[in-house]
Design an enzyme around this catalytic site. Sequence first.
Site, PDB file in Angstrom:
ATOM      1  N   ASP A  76     -77.252  24.291  56.032  1.00 17.29           N
ATOM      2  CA  ASP A  76     -76.917  23.278  54.833  1.00 17.29           C
ATOM      3  C   ASP A  76     -75.728  22.564  54.857  1.00 17.29           C
ATOM      4  OD1 ASP A  76     -79.076  24.176  53.168  1.00 17.29           O
ATOM      5  OD2 ASP A  76     -78.524  26.147  53.314  1.00 17.29           O
ATOM      6  N   ASP A  99     -87.557  25.597  50.224  1.00 20.77           N
ATOM      7  CA  ASP A  99     -86.209  26.227  50.333  1.00 20.77           C
ATOM      8  C   ASP A  99     -85.618  26.617  48.988  1.00 20.77           C
ATOM      9  OD1 ASP A  99     -83.409  26.538  50.945  1.00 20.77           O
ATOM     10  OD2 ASP A  99     -82.935  24.335  51.485  1.00 20.77           O
TER      11      ASP A  99
END
Length: 205
Positions: free
Chosen positions: A32, A167
């Site tokens: 991320d 996610d």
Amino acid sequence: MKVSTSFLSSNYSLVDTINYLEHSSTDFIHVDFMDNTFVPYKSCSLKELEVLQNTKKDLDVHLMVNDPLKYLAFFSKLNTRYITFPYEAVNNHLEIIDKIKKANIKVGIALNPETSVNCLIPFLDLIDLVLIMSVEPGRGGQTFIPTTPAKIAELRNLSNRVLISVDGGINKDTIKLVATDIVVSGSYICCSDNFEERIKSLRDS
Ligand code: DX5
Ligand code: ZN
């Protein structure tokens, strides 16, 4: 179903977390990256992410930034399998898709919880992956949004070919609600004292 582990929230140092993941059965390491543009947060810096230079795991890079191409050169130097950028952040989707493909990296588009899957229709034949956000992007440890499974089903109706990943808020309970090719899970794995047991519990569910 493949497991992609996000290390955004972890009980351990970055170096230790990556090392544990390297020795686990996770299919991908989910990276991320945020630069305080698309979301009001910053993740680790590119400098810190150089710790990924030696990993043999495939990287599933999730850019939460307004200018994804700015980071293409950096991630091209790593073992990057996918680069996913946010649908809502950009206007030049086709250019970004093209440039990521030209770097020999598979390309994904991430969709915020409130964005309709219909927005993706023009791009579905051009991309490899759709990342359905099941929380608001930006932070680990949030609660799975219950409308997500219906959205995944809607997307599957639009394309049988594109890979679907989900996610946010994925754990041993919420994974039962999603039917996707890949699941991203962060705090459930990295805030535990046995990464491998948690990864297996997701894969076996
Ligand atoms: C959220 C990130 C996720 C997050 C997942 O913006 O994209 O990858 O780290 O973490 P958990 O599994 O804790 O929701
Ligand atoms: Zn992510």
